[in-house]
Enzyme design. Structure first.
Site, PDB file in Angstrom:
ATOM      1  N   GLY A 161       8.972   8.976 -36.704  1.00 54.94           N
ATOM      2  CA  GLY A 161      10.154   8.111 -36.828  1.00 54.94           C
ATOM      3  C   GLY A 161      11.164   8.390 -35.720  1.00 54.94           C
ATOM      4  O   GLY A 161      11.805   7.465 -35.202  1.00 54.94           O
TER       5      GLY A 161
ATOM      6  N   GLN B 255       4.208   8.696 -30.963  1.00 53.48           N
ATOM      7  CA  GLN B 255       3.414   9.042 -32.144  1.00 53.48           C
ATOM      8  C   GLN B 255       3.706  10.475 -32.604  1.00 53.48           C
ATOM      9  O   GLN B 255       3.872  10.735 -33.794  1.00 53.48           O
ATOM     10  CB  GLN B 255       1.921   8.867 -31.816  1.00 53.48           C
ATOM     11  N   ILE B 256       3.781  11.396 -31.657  1.00 52.63           N
ATOM     12  CA  ILE B 256       4.051  12.802 -32.004  1.00 52.63           C
ATOM     13  C   ILE B 256       5.438  12.930 -32.642  1.00 52.63           C
ATOM     14  O   ILE B 256       5.630  13.691 -33.588  1.00 52.63           O
ATOM     15  CB  ILE B 256       3.925  13.699 -30.745  1.00 52.63           C
TER      16      ILE B 256
ATOM     17  N   ASP C  58       0.835  -1.212   0.000  1.00 54.74           N
ATOM     18  CA  ASP C  58       0.000   0.000   0.000  1.00 54.74           C
ATOM     19  C   ASP C  58       0.868   1.261   0.000  1.00 54.74           C
ATOM     20  O   ASP C  58       0.428   2.338  -0.429  1.00 54.74           O
ATOM     21  CB  ASP C  58      -0.933   0.025   1.219  1.00 54.74           C
TER      22      ASP C  58
ATOM     23  N   GLN D 222      -4.361  20.656 -35.154  1.00 56.67           N
ATOM     24  CA  GLN D 222      -5.330  20.301 -34.094  1.00 56.67           C
ATOM     25  C   GLN D 222      -5.154  18.866 -33.590  1.00 56.67           C
ATOM     26  O   GLN D 222      -5.363  18.587 -32.415  1.00 56.67           O
ATOM     27  CB  GLN D 222      -6.761  20.517 -34.587  1.00 56.67           C
TER      28      GLN D 222
ATOM     29  N   GLU E 180       4.400  -4.461  -8.570  1.00 59.34           N
ATOM     30  CA  GLU E 180       3.690  -4.033  -7.353  1.00 59.34           C
ATOM     31  C   GLU E 180       2.164  -4.106  -7.534  1.00 59.34           C
ATOM     32  O   GLU E 180       1.415  -3.299  -7.012  1.00 59.34           O
ATOM     33  CB  GLU E 180       4.175  -2.652  -6.892  1.00 59.34           C
TER      34      GLU E 180
ATOM     35  N   ARG F 202       3.027   1.094  -3.740  1.00 60.31           N
ATOM     36  CA  ARG F 202       2.253   1.469  -4.935  1.00 60.31           C
ATOM     37  C   ARG F 202       2.210   2.988  -5.122  1.00 60.31           C
ATOM     38  O   ARG F 202       2.074   3.477  -6.248  1.00 60.31           O
ATOM     39  CB  ARG F 202       0.842   0.864  -4.841  1.00 60.31           C
TER      40      ARG F 202
HETATM   41  N1  CAA Z   1      -3.529  -4.164   4.159  1.00 63.04           N
HETATM   42  C1  CAA Z   1      -3.635  -4.966   5.245  1.00 63.04           C
HETATM   43  N2  CAA Z   1      -4.175  -6.212   5.199  1.00 63.04           N
HETATM   44  C2  CAA Z   1      -4.591  -6.652   3.994  1.00 63.04           C
HETATM   45  C3  CAA Z   1      -4.516  -5.873   2.829  1.00 63.04           C
HETATM   46  C4  CAA Z   1      -3.957  -4.578   2.938  1.00 63.04           C
HETATM   47  N3  CAA Z   1      -3.838  -3.788   1.865  1.00 63.04           N
HETATM   48  N4  CAA Z   1      -5.026  -6.575   1.788  1.00 63.04           N
HETATM   49  C5  CAA Z   1      -5.418  -7.754   2.281  1.00 63.04           C
HETATM   50  N5  CAA Z   1      -5.163  -7.804   3.622  1.00 63.04           N
HETATM   51  C6  CAA Z   1      -5.484  -8.891   4.549  1.00 63.04           C
HETATM   52  C7  CAA Z   1      -6.969  -9.182   4.480  1.00 63.04           C
HETATM   53  O1  CAA Z   1      -7.690  -8.336   5.356  1.00 63.04           O
HETATM   54  C8  CAA Z   1      -7.027 -10.626   4.883  1.00 63.04           C
HETATM   55  O2  CAA Z   1      -6.930 -10.731   6.283  1.00 63.04           O
HETATM   56  P1  CAA Z   1      -8.024 -11.605   7.111  1.00 63.04           P
HETATM   57  O3  CAA Z   1      -7.919 -12.988   6.548  1.00 63.04           O
HETATM   58  O4  CAA Z   1      -7.539 -11.485   8.517  1.00 63.04           O
HETATM   59  O5  CAA Z   1      -9.335 -10.968   6.832  1.00 63.04           O
HETATM   60  C9  CAA Z   1      -5.744 -11.214   4.313  1.00 63.04           C
HETATM   61  O6  CAA Z   1      -4.860 -10.091   4.104  1.00 63.04           O
HETATM   62  C10 CAA Z   1      -5.948 -11.931   3.004  1.00 63.04           C
HETATM   63  O7  CAA Z   1      -6.550 -10.997   2.114  1.00 63.04           O
HETATM   64  P2  CAA Z   1      -7.348 -11.445   0.824  1.00 63.04           P
HETATM   65  O8  CAA Z   1      -8.310 -12.533   1.207  1.00 63.04           O
HETATM   66  O9  CAA Z   1      -7.891 -10.233   0.171  1.00 63.04           O
HETATM   67  O10 CAA Z   1      -6.189 -12.112  -0.041  1.00 63.04           O
HETATM   68  P3  CAA Z   1      -6.194 -12.638  -1.522  1.00 63.04           P
HETATM   69  O11 CAA Z   1      -5.448 -13.921  -1.534  1.00 63.04           O
HETATM   70  O12 CAA Z   1      -7.565 -12.584  -2.105  1.00 63.04           O
HETATM   71  O13 CAA Z   1      -5.229 -11.600  -2.284  1.00 63.04           O
HETATM   72  C11 CAA Z   1      -4.633  -9.594  -3.445  1.00 63.04           C
HETATM   73  C12 CAA Z   1      -5.420 -10.261  -2.301  1.00 63.04           C
HETATM   74  C13 CAA Z   1      -5.054  -8.151  -3.389  1.00 63.04           C
HETATM   75  C14 CAA Z   1      -4.957 -10.173  -4.818  1.00 63.04           C
HETATM   76  C15 CAA Z   1      -3.119  -9.736  -3.161  1.00 63.04           C
HETATM   77  O14 CAA Z   1      -2.688 -11.070  -3.300  1.00 63.04           O
HETATM   78  C16 CAA Z   1      -2.270  -8.850  -4.053  1.00 63.04           C
HETATM   79  O15 CAA Z   1      -2.122  -7.642  -3.813  1.00 63.04           O
HETATM   80  N6  CAA Z   1      -1.672  -9.431  -5.116  1.00 63.04           N
HETATM   81  C17 CAA Z   1      -0.682  -8.689  -5.910  1.00 63.04           C
HETATM   82  C18 CAA Z   1       0.683  -8.917  -5.343  1.00 63.04           C
HETATM   83  C19 CAA Z   1       1.655  -7.884  -5.806  1.00 63.04           C
HETATM   84  O16 CAA Z   1       1.385  -6.703  -5.855  1.00 63.04           O
HETATM   85  N7  CAA Z   1       2.871  -8.351  -6.136  1.00 63.04           N
HETATM   86  C20 CAA Z   1       3.913  -7.503  -6.501  1.00 63.04           C
HETATM   87  C21 CAA Z   1       5.182  -7.958  -5.815  1.00 63.04           C
HETATM   88  S1  CAA Z   1       6.311  -6.712  -5.388  1.00 63.04           S
HETATM   89  C22 CAA Z   1       7.065  -6.310  -6.842  1.00 63.04           C
HETATM   90  O17 CAA Z   1       6.439  -5.980  -7.772  1.00 63.04           O
HETATM   91  C23 CAA Z   1       8.529  -6.467  -6.911  1.00 63.04           C
HETATM   92  C24 CAA Z   1       9.325  -5.271  -6.932  1.00 63.04           C
HETATM   93  O18 CAA Z   1      10.432  -5.407  -6.456  1.00 63.04           O
HETATM   94  C25 CAA Z   1       8.967  -3.999  -7.536  1.00 63.04           C
END
Ligand code: CAA
Length: 387
Positions: A346, A342-343, A242, A281, A369, A245
């Site tokens: 080439g 596009q702008i 969170d 335009q 992410e 992102r």
């Molecule tokens: N904050 C706190 N808790 C959270 C949360 C958040 N944002 N989102 C979910 N949770 C908690 C839920 O409340 C839940 O808890 P309870 O069981 O106690 O209620 C638990 O986590 C499980 O949540 P979900 O049931 O919603 O989980 P899910 O399996 O359905 O998955 C998802 C949710 C949003 C799809 C998640 O898996 C997700 O974000 N996937 C994407 C992963 C991602 O972004 N990967 C990128 C990796 S990092 C990267 O890119 C590398 C880099 O180096 C740049």
């Protein structure tokens, strides 16, 4: 509502702009071509306080707010997205999570050297078979019989800065049958035996941001290196994302801005059919649409950053605002880079100008992410309360 920046925010924005124009922009093409990790520039970013912007000063950071972090990332990304990936991951996916969930000893050991830029941190969540479905991981941490340490086995993939990082925030399951509820967070030193780096991935864009697979072969972790409790890891991973992102949103704003500014300049200079193309335009419409989306993306990013601090104060989540900003800004970066090519015609397709690099770099912001599809899923779940 006051959109003006305070003194600290103006200061870091100006410092990042100077650093980006003097040190990063002149080297961006060379690093893109070679794929070499820009270590000297990253060390300088550390000296400027950019590797731990929100980390409190007692742990080696700059102690600034999330908006300051976004301002810095936008400036760096406008010069080169690869540099901003390395810096963003170090700040938001690594340092901030440990500051938030770590013990005092963990912060001293694992945050201080990374926030100062002396060492680099990385985040190990993704696995070969689990990207979007992050809770479905196989890397396993097994507690020893005497309860003193864990033994880790498994594979992580797409690890940003994996080839160079000294420390990793790792997510592994203590019980695969428990799904997300078995996920546990750990802090580890990559110089210990059992941490095996794979090859550095050749990529479409952000080529100087080194990415690799990592294998754990009986890697031993003291129990004191567990971050939080057993089973708390998925919540930690999501909370950290969170924040992360918002960094990617700021990066996308920087790429979009670079593409936009290059387009405005080219539209002013390039002549066709006896006129400057900016007076046509169809070109004007592109410039106007890019400008609207760019401004909206930046405002959503600042809003998400502001919400992050409020959420931390109030013990609530900033999930929706972060995903809205990341989704809109990354699609804006792709849109603006596409229009910029596009702008430029080439010339936009030629490696003589950085526009083709913006196009290649923009794409990753819609993928890492959390893909755009995952951001839409997160936003819709938050808004409807349905799954
Ligand atoms: N904050 C706190 N808790 C959270 C949360 C958040 N944002 N989102 C979910 N949770 C908690 C839920 O409340 C839940 O808890 P309870 O069981 O106690 O209620 C638990 O986590 C499980 O949540 P979900 O049931 O919603 O989980 P899910 O399996 O359905 O998955 C998802 C949710 C949003 C799809 C998640 O898996 C997700 O974000 N996937 C994407 C992963 C991602 O972004 N990967 C990128 C990796 S990092 C990267 O890119 C590398 C880099 O180096 C740049």
């Amino acid at each position: 509502m006051d959109f003006s920046l305070n003194d600290d925010q103006q200061m870091i924005q100006a410092a990042a702009r100077d650093f980006a124009s003097q040190e990063i922009a002149p080297t961006a093409r060379q690093f893109d071509e070679s794929g070499e990790f820009p270590l000297a520039n990253i060390r300088k970013a550390g000296e400027l306080g950019f590797m731990g912007v929100e980390v409190p000063e007692q742990y080696g950071g700059a102690g600034l707010d999330p908006v300051s972090f976004c301002l810095m990332i936008e400036e760096v990304a406008a010069a080169d997205a690869a540099h901003s990936t390395i810096i963003s991951v170090n700040n938001s996916l690594y340092c901030n999570g440990i500051v938030q969930f770590g013990t005092e000893a963990q912060r001293q050991q694992f945050v201080r050297p990374i926030a100062t830029g002396a060492e680099i941190g990385c985040y190990g969540l993704t696995e070969p078979q689990s990207g979007s479905d992050a809770g479905n991981m196989r890397t396993r941490a097994t507690l020893s019989a005497d309860g003193s340490h864990y033994v880790v086995n498994g594979k992580k993939s797409w690890i940003t800065s994996g080839p160079v990082a000294r420390y990793m925030l790792l997510f592994a399951t203590v019980d695969p049958a428990r799904g997300p509820k078995g996920v546990t967070a750990f802090l580890l030193d990559t110089q210990q035996p059992g941490y095996v780096r794979g090859r550095t991935e050749p990529k479409l864009g952000i080529r100087a941001s080194a990415t690799c697979e990592v294998e754990f072969a009986n890697y031993r972790l003291p129990v004191a290196n567990r971050l939080g409790e057993e089973g708390q890891g998925f919540q930690i991973a999501m909370t950290v994302l969170d924040a992360g992102r918002i960094g990617i949103a700021a990066q996308a704003v920087g790429i979009a801005r670079a593409a936009y500014e290059a387009s405005v300049q080219y539209a002013r200079e390039r002549k066709a059919f006896g006129s400057t193309i900016g007076s046509f335009q169809m070109i004007q419409a592109k410039i106007a649409d890019m400008k609207c989306r760019l401004d909206a993306a930046r405002l959503l990013t600042w809003r998400a950053a502001w919400h992050k601090r409020e959420a931390a104060r109030q013990g609530t989540r900033n999930t929706t605002e972060a995903s809205v900003a990341k989704l809109f800004a990354s699609e804006t970066a792709m849109y603006c880079a596409h229009q910029a090519v596009q702008i430029h015609g080439g010339m936009g397709y030629s490696q003589e100008l950085p526009v083709e690099r913006y196009f290649r770099d923009a794409k990753i912001t819609e993928i890492y992410e959390g893909t755009s599809e995952i951001q839409r899923l997160v936003i819709a779940r938050q808004e409807t309360g349905l799954r």
